[in-house]
Design an enzyme around this catalytic site. Structure first.
Site, PDB file in Angstrom:
ATOM      1  N   LYS A   1       0.797  -1.425   0.113  1.00 15.34           N
ATOM      2  CA  LYS A   1       0.064  -0.148   0.013  1.00 15.34           C
ATOM      3  C   LYS A   1       0.775   1.310   0.098  1.00 15.34           C
ATOM      4  O   LYS A   1       0.345   2.067  -0.936  1.00 15.34           O
ATOM      5  CB  LYS A   1      -0.925   0.093   1.311  1.00 15.34           C
ATOM      6  CG  LYS A   1      -2.026  -0.820   1.413  1.00 15.34           C
ATOM      7  CD  LYS A   1      -2.968  -0.689   2.826  1.00 15.34           C
ATOM      8  CE  LYS A   1      -2.342  -0.605   3.909  1.00 15.34           C
ATOM      9  NZ  LYS A   1      -1.776  -1.902   4.492  1.00 15.34           N
TER      10      LYS A   1
ATOM     11  N   ARG B   1      -9.590   1.939   8.261  1.00 13.43           N
ATOM     12  CA  ARG B   1      -9.230   0.685   8.676  1.00 13.43           C
ATOM     13  C   ARG B   1     -10.382  -0.181   9.512  1.00 13.43           C
ATOM     14  O   ARG B   1     -10.332  -1.149   9.849  1.00 13.43           O
ATOM     15  CB  ARG B   1      -8.120   0.536   9.408  1.00 13.43           C
ATOM     16  CG  ARG B   1      -6.809   0.028   8.861  1.00 13.43           C
ATOM     17  CD  ARG B   1      -5.717  -0.021   9.516  1.00 13.43           C
ATOM     18  NE  ARG B   1      -4.404  -0.673   9.231  1.00 13.43           N
ATOM     19  CZ  ARG B   1      -3.439  -0.251   8.885  1.00 13.43           C
ATOM     20  NH1 ARG B   1      -3.218   0.982   8.628  1.00 13.43           N
ATOM     21  NH2 ARG B   1      -2.428  -1.046   8.740  1.00 13.43           N
TER      22      ARG B   1
ATOM     23  N   ARG C   1      11.087  -7.049   5.273  1.00 17.99           N
ATOM     24  CA  ARG C   1      11.171  -5.693   5.801  1.00 17.99           C
ATOM     25  C   ARG C   1      11.612  -5.458   7.309  1.00 17.99           C
ATOM     26  O   ARG C   1      12.241  -4.520   7.473  1.00 17.99           O
ATOM     27  CB  ARG C   1       9.455  -5.271   5.664  1.00 17.99           C
ATOM     28  CG  ARG C   1       9.540  -3.638   5.726  1.00 17.99           C
ATOM     29  CD  ARG C   1       8.129  -3.031   5.500  1.00 17.99           C
ATOM     30  NE  ARG C   1       7.071  -3.461   6.498  1.00 17.99           N
ATOM     31  CZ  ARG C   1       5.986  -3.296   6.339  1.00 17.99           C
ATOM     32  NH1 ARG C   1       5.320  -2.495   5.034  1.00 17.99           N
ATOM     33  NH2 ARG C   1       5.011  -3.598   7.273  1.00 17.99           N
TER      34      ARG C   1
ATOM     35  N   ARG D   1      10.795  -1.898  11.746  1.00 22.13           N
ATOM     36  CA  ARG D   1       9.375  -1.593  12.353  1.00 22.13           C
ATOM     37  C   ARG D   1       9.413  -2.222  13.604  1.00 22.13           C
ATOM     38  O   ARG D   1       9.544  -3.403  13.394  1.00 22.13           O
ATOM     39  CB  ARG D   1       8.462  -1.481  11.342  1.00 22.13           C
ATOM     40  CG  ARG D   1       8.242  -0.215  10.608  1.00 22.13           C
ATOM     41  CD  ARG D   1       7.059  -0.322   9.631  1.00 22.13           C
ATOM     42  NE  ARG D   1       5.831  -0.848   9.948  1.00 22.13           N
ATOM     43  CZ  ARG D   1       4.649  -0.820   9.274  1.00 22.13           C
ATOM     44  NH1 ARG D   1       4.664  -0.355   8.076  1.00 22.13           N
ATOM     45  NH2 ARG D   1       3.642  -1.572   9.744  1.00 22.13           N
TER      46      ARG D   1
ATOM     47  N   ARG E   1      -2.064  -8.674  12.957  1.00 18.32           N
ATOM     48  CA  ARG E   1      -2.536  -7.408  11.942  1.00 18.32           C
ATOM     49  C   ARG E   1      -3.362  -8.177  11.167  1.00 18.32           C
ATOM     50  O   ARG E   1      -4.262  -7.732  10.685  1.00 18.32           O
ATOM     51  CB  ARG E   1      -1.280  -6.843  11.363  1.00 18.32           C
ATOM     52  CG  ARG E   1      -0.699  -5.657  12.307  1.00 18.32           C
ATOM     53  CD  ARG E   1       0.697  -5.418  12.496  1.00 18.32           C
ATOM     54  NE  ARG E   1       1.132  -4.798  10.979  1.00 18.32           N
ATOM     55  CZ  ARG E   1       2.315  -4.987  10.548  1.00 18.32           C
ATOM     56  NH1 ARG E   1       3.275  -5.529  11.034  1.00 18.32           N
ATOM     57  NH2 ARG E   1       2.717  -4.301   9.329  1.00 18.32           N
TER      58      ARG E   1
HETATM   59  P1  AMP Z   1       0.652   0.659   8.381  1.00 22.25           P
HETATM   60  O1  AMP Z   1       1.865   1.407   8.467  1.00 22.25           O
HETATM   61  O2  AMP Z   1      -0.327   1.123   7.633  1.00 22.25           O
HETATM   62  O3  AMP Z   1       0.993  -0.841   8.463  1.00 22.25           O
HETATM   63  O4  AMP Z   1       0.188   0.883  10.040  1.00 22.25           O
HETATM   64  C1  AMP Z   1       0.739   0.502  11.106  1.00 22.25           C
HETATM   65  C2  AMP Z   1      -0.112   0.463  12.297  1.00 22.25           C
HETATM   66  O5  AMP Z   1      -0.510   1.679  12.656  1.00 22.25           O
HETATM   67  C3  AMP Z   1      -1.158  -0.506  12.360  1.00 22.25           C
HETATM   68  O6  AMP Z   1      -0.827  -1.855  12.691  1.00 22.25           O
HETATM   69  C4  AMP Z   1      -1.954   0.207  13.541  1.00 22.25           C
HETATM   70  O7  AMP Z   1      -1.590  -0.164  14.487  1.00 22.25           O
HETATM   71  C5  AMP Z   1      -1.821   1.670  13.085  1.00 22.25           C
HETATM   72  N1  AMP Z   1      -2.657   2.130  12.380  1.00 22.25           N
HETATM   73  C6  AMP Z   1      -2.497   2.502  11.220  1.00 22.25           C
HETATM   74  N2  AMP Z   1      -3.766   3.137  10.424  1.00 22.25           N
HETATM   75  C7  AMP Z   1      -4.697   3.062  11.453  1.00 22.25           C
HETATM   76  C8  AMP Z   1      -5.949   3.339  11.432  1.00 22.25           C
HETATM   77  N3  AMP Z   1      -6.542   3.602  10.099  1.00 22.25           N
HETATM   78  N4  AMP Z   1      -6.677   2.841  12.329  1.00 22.25           N
HETATM   79  C9  AMP Z   1      -6.218   2.466  13.378  1.00 22.25           C
HETATM   80  N5  AMP Z   1      -4.781   2.193  13.607  1.00 22.25           N
HETATM   81  C10 AMP Z   1      -4.118   2.423  12.649  1.00 22.25           C
END
Ligand code: AMP
Length: 196
Positions: A13, A88, A127, A133, A144
């Site tokens: 993404k 999300r 990654r 991360r 996740r």
């Molecule tokens: P990402 O970088 O998109 O994989 O997001 C990393 C983490 O951030 C996710 O696993 C959630 O813990 C948090 N996160 C990101 N976007 C959201 C969202 N829209 N709602 C809630 N938590 C989020």
């Protein structure tokens, strides 16, 4: 143009949304990147979000919605945005609809990246060795994926019911080819015109 890039963790993404946003000349708004920045700056939101993110859970809807709403108020967002990792949950999607309505806008297009679970695991563990991360662990990914299926996958249904254009894109293969596939889909949908 309000676009969403949707897909499971590790589906690409962030990579694809940043490339497509440059091509479209609109900001790429990545909820996860914004939250990681809050963590790095040790803000109140960051302190609340960090343990949840590390465990692979979702940060509470109201906090994320407020963060995105503030970002949408910035002047560069008036010409359109490409959202990545937001909404999300279905409540977030409903709140986004409201936020956009007050701006006379709506979600024009959902790009849904499709990648099989085995490939997601391989990518995330790779990654972990390059980006460091704190949620890129085998356990973090497993959680996740559970959260994705339970809370995030229904968001696609929300847009399907609303009649929003959804383009499913195979997220496996050459990165450039995937970007081109997304651009083609946006052109077919009339979301993008010309040679962008
Ligand atoms: P990402 O970088 O998109 O994989 O997001 C990393 C983490 O951030 C996710 O696993 C959630 O813990 C948090 N996160 C990101 N976007 C959201 C969202 N829209 N709602 C809630 N938590 C989020």
């Amino acid at each position: 143009m309000i676009g969403l890039v949707f897909g499971p963790p590790g589906s690409g993404k962030g990579t694809q949304a940043s490339r497509v946003a440059v091509r479209l000349g609109i900001p790429h708004i990545a909820a996860g990147d914004m939250l990681r920045s809050e963590v790095d700056h040790d803000t109140a939101l960051g302190r609340e979000a960090k343990p949840i993110m590390d465990a692979g859970g979702l940060v509470p809807d109201d906090l994320v919605v407020r963060m995105i709403n503030e970002r949408l108020n910035q002047t560069d967002a008036t010409k359109g945005v490409l959202l990545d990792g937001f909404p999300r949950t279905v409540p977030q999607a409903i709140m986004l609809d409201v936020m956009l309505k007050t701006r006379n806008a709506t979600v024009d297009e959902v790009i849904a990246l499709e990648v099989p679970d085995d490939e997601l695991k391989t990518r995330i563990l790779k990654r972990a060795t390059t980006e460091g991360r704190s949620d890129d662990t085998a356990e973090g990914l497993a959680q996740r994926l559970i959260v994705y299926r339970q809370d995030t996958a229904p968001v696609l249904e929300h847009y399907r019911e609303a009649g929003t254009r959804i383009d499913s894109i195979n997220g496996v293969g050459d990165i450039d080819a995937i970007t081109e596939g997304i651009m083609e889909a946006l052109k077919r949908g009339g979301v993008v015109v010309g040679t962008a």
